[in-house]
Design a protein around this motif. Structure first.
Motif, PDB file in Angstrom:
ATOM      1  N   ALA A   1      44.911  49.688  43.188  1.00  0.00           N
ATOM      2  CA  ALA A   1      46.257  50.180  42.415  1.00  0.00           C
ATOM      3  C   ALA A   1      46.662  51.272  43.260  1.00  0.00           C
ATOM      4  N   ARG A   2      46.344  51.837  44.090  1.00  0.00           N
ATOM      5  CA  ARG A   2      46.774  52.876  45.099  1.00  0.00           C
ATOM      6  C   ARG A   2      46.985  51.675  46.271  1.00  0.00           C
ATOM      7  N   ILE A   3      46.496  51.430  46.551  1.00  0.00           N
ATOM      8  CA  ILE A   3      46.782  50.581  47.780  1.00  0.00           C
ATOM      9  C   ILE A   3      48.082  49.680  47.435  1.00  0.00           C
ATOM     10  N   THR A   4      48.259  49.017  46.854  1.00  0.00           N
ATOM     11  CA  THR A   4      49.041  47.861  45.930  1.00  0.00           C
ATOM     12  C   THR A   4      50.885  48.659  45.081  1.00  0.00           C
ATOM     13  N   LEU A   5      50.109  49.174  44.692  1.00  0.00           N
ATOM     14  CA  LEU A   5      51.465  50.290  44.160  1.00  0.00           C
ATOM     15  C   LEU A   5      52.031  49.761  43.167  1.00  0.00           C
ATOM     16  N   HIS A   6      50.592  49.604  42.499  1.00  0.00           N
ATOM     17  CA  HIS A   6      50.304  49.235  41.081  1.00  0.00           C
ATOM     18  C   HIS A   6      49.592  50.507  39.911  1.00  0.00           C
ATOM     19  N   THR A   7      49.514  50.206  38.978  1.00  0.00           N
ATOM     20  CA  THR A   7      49.325  50.906  37.901  1.00  0.00           C
ATOM     21  C   THR A   7      47.639  51.204  37.433  1.00  0.00           C
ATOM     22  N   PRO A   8      46.809  51.680  37.445  1.00  0.00           N
ATOM     23  CA  PRO A   8      45.637  50.862  37.272  1.00  0.00           C
ATOM     24  C   PRO A   8      45.505  49.670  35.793  1.00  0.00           C
ATOM     25  N   GLN A   9      45.890  50.097  34.944  1.00  0.00           N
ATOM     26  CA  GLN A   9      46.130  49.155  33.807  1.00  0.00           C
ATOM     27  C   GLN A   9      46.752  47.868  34.307  1.00  0.00           C
ATOM     28  N   THR A  10      47.703  48.229  35.247  1.00  0.00           N
ATOM     29  CA  THR A  10      48.815  46.612  35.807  1.00  0.00           C
ATOM     30  C   THR A  10      47.264  46.189  36.428  1.00  0.00           C
ATOM     31  N   LEU A  11      47.015  46.862  37.699  1.00  0.00           N
ATOM     32  CA  LEU A  11      45.771  46.094  38.386  1.00  0.00           C
ATOM     33  C   LEU A  11      44.345  45.540  38.731  1.00  0.00           C
ATOM     34  N   SER A  12      44.547  45.883  37.087  1.00  0.00           N
ATOM     35  CA  SER A  12      42.962  46.046  36.322  1.00  0.00           C
ATOM     36  C   SER A  12      43.871  44.823  35.441  1.00  0.00           C
ATOM     37  N   GLY A  13      44.695  44.381  34.843  1.00  0.00           N
ATOM     38  CA  GLY A  13      44.899  43.053  34.383  1.00  0.00           C
ATOM     39  C   GLY A  13      44.649  41.939  35.326  1.00  0.00           C
ATOM     40  N   LEU A  14      45.517  42.163  36.306  1.00  0.00           N
ATOM     41  CA  LEU A  14      45.196  40.879  37.863  1.00  0.00           C
ATOM     42  C   LEU A  14      44.306  41.136  38.656  1.00  0.00           C
ATOM     43  N   LEU A  15      43.108  41.777  38.408  1.00  0.00           N
ATOM     44  CA  LEU A  15      41.988  42.033  38.544  1.00  0.00           C
ATOM     45  C   LEU A  15      41.132  40.783  37.996  1.00  0.00           C
ATOM     46  N   GLN A  16      41.277  40.953  36.200  1.00  0.00           N
ATOM     47  CA  GLN A  16      40.950  40.105  35.746  1.00  0.00           C
ATOM     48  C   GLN A  16      41.205  38.446  35.204  1.00  0.00           C
ATOM     49  N   ARG A  17      42.263  38.703  35.553  1.00  0.00           N
ATOM     50  CA  ARG A  17      42.979  36.708  36.317  1.00  0.00           C
ATOM     51  C   ARG A  17      42.711  36.473  37.552  1.00  0.00           C
ATOM     52  N   LEU A  18      42.392  37.191  38.425  1.00  0.00           N
ATOM     53  CA  LEU A  18      41.380  36.309  39.439  1.00  0.00           C
ATOM     54  C   LEU A  18      40.011  36.625  39.368  1.00  0.00           C
ATOM     55  N   GLN A  19      39.396  37.437  38.265  1.00  0.00           N
ATOM     56  CA  GLN A  19      38.529  36.667  37.964  1.00  0.00           C
ATOM     57  C   GLN A  19      37.812  35.801  36.740  1.00  0.00           C
ATOM     58  N   ASP A  20      39.303  35.372  36.087  1.00  0.00           N
ATOM     59  CA  ASP A  20      39.135  34.170  35.576  1.00  0.00           C
ATOM     60  C   ASP A  20      39.443  33.129  35.795  1.00  0.00           C
TER      61      ASP A  20
END
Length: 140
Positions: free
Chosen positions: A54-73
């Motif tokens: 999240a820090r690297i990509t300039l997202h909130t941790p919550q947003t980044l977790s959602g993105l990671l979940q989508r990538l995992q799916d």
């Protein structure tokens, strides 16, 4: 409207149009700019946690977790419990293939946007943007 406001709105418009073009280029890979950036940075930082990414990509941790979940799916990212309760994230072979195919398309969007700039003007533009960002964050 003041020149300062005009500048800010022009910068926002450029960012918005660039994000739209990137999304269009990445759509055939079932990615958007946020997903691509997360996948790209995870490939650079294997095992990174959502908060680190999240820090690297300039997202909130919550947003980044959602993105990671989508990538995992989609089978592009594998998430495993690692350091205590922290989840380690890794790009899968399918994720690496997708990233390898999508990245040239994303780069082409940026190359096209910068085509009117000489290499010296590109370098100066990047320098000025970095200075501007630093002034906003107090890093200057």
């Amino acid at each position: 409207m003041s020149p300062e406001v005009e500048f800010g709105l022009t910068l926002k418009r450029a960012q918005h149009v660039l994000a739209q073009r990137m999304d269009e280029a990445l759509r055939p890979f079932d990615l958007n700019l946020g997903l691509w950036v997360a996948l790209r940075e995870l490939a650079r930082q294997p095992g990174a946690s959502a908060s680190e990414l999240a820090r690297i990509t300039l997202h909130t941790p919550q947003t980044l977790s959602g993105l990671l979940q989508r990538l995992q799916d989609r089978g592009l990212v594998e998430r495993t419990t690692g350091r205590g309760s922290i989840v380690d994230n890794h790009v899968t072979p399918a994720g690496r293939r997708t990233l390898a195919a999508a990245t040239p398309k994303a780069e082409a969007v940026i190359d096209q946007a910068l085509a009117a700039f000489t290499p010296a003007r590109r370098a100066k533009f990047q320098e000025l943007l970095a200075e501007f960002a630093d002034s906003l964050t107090g890093s200057a």
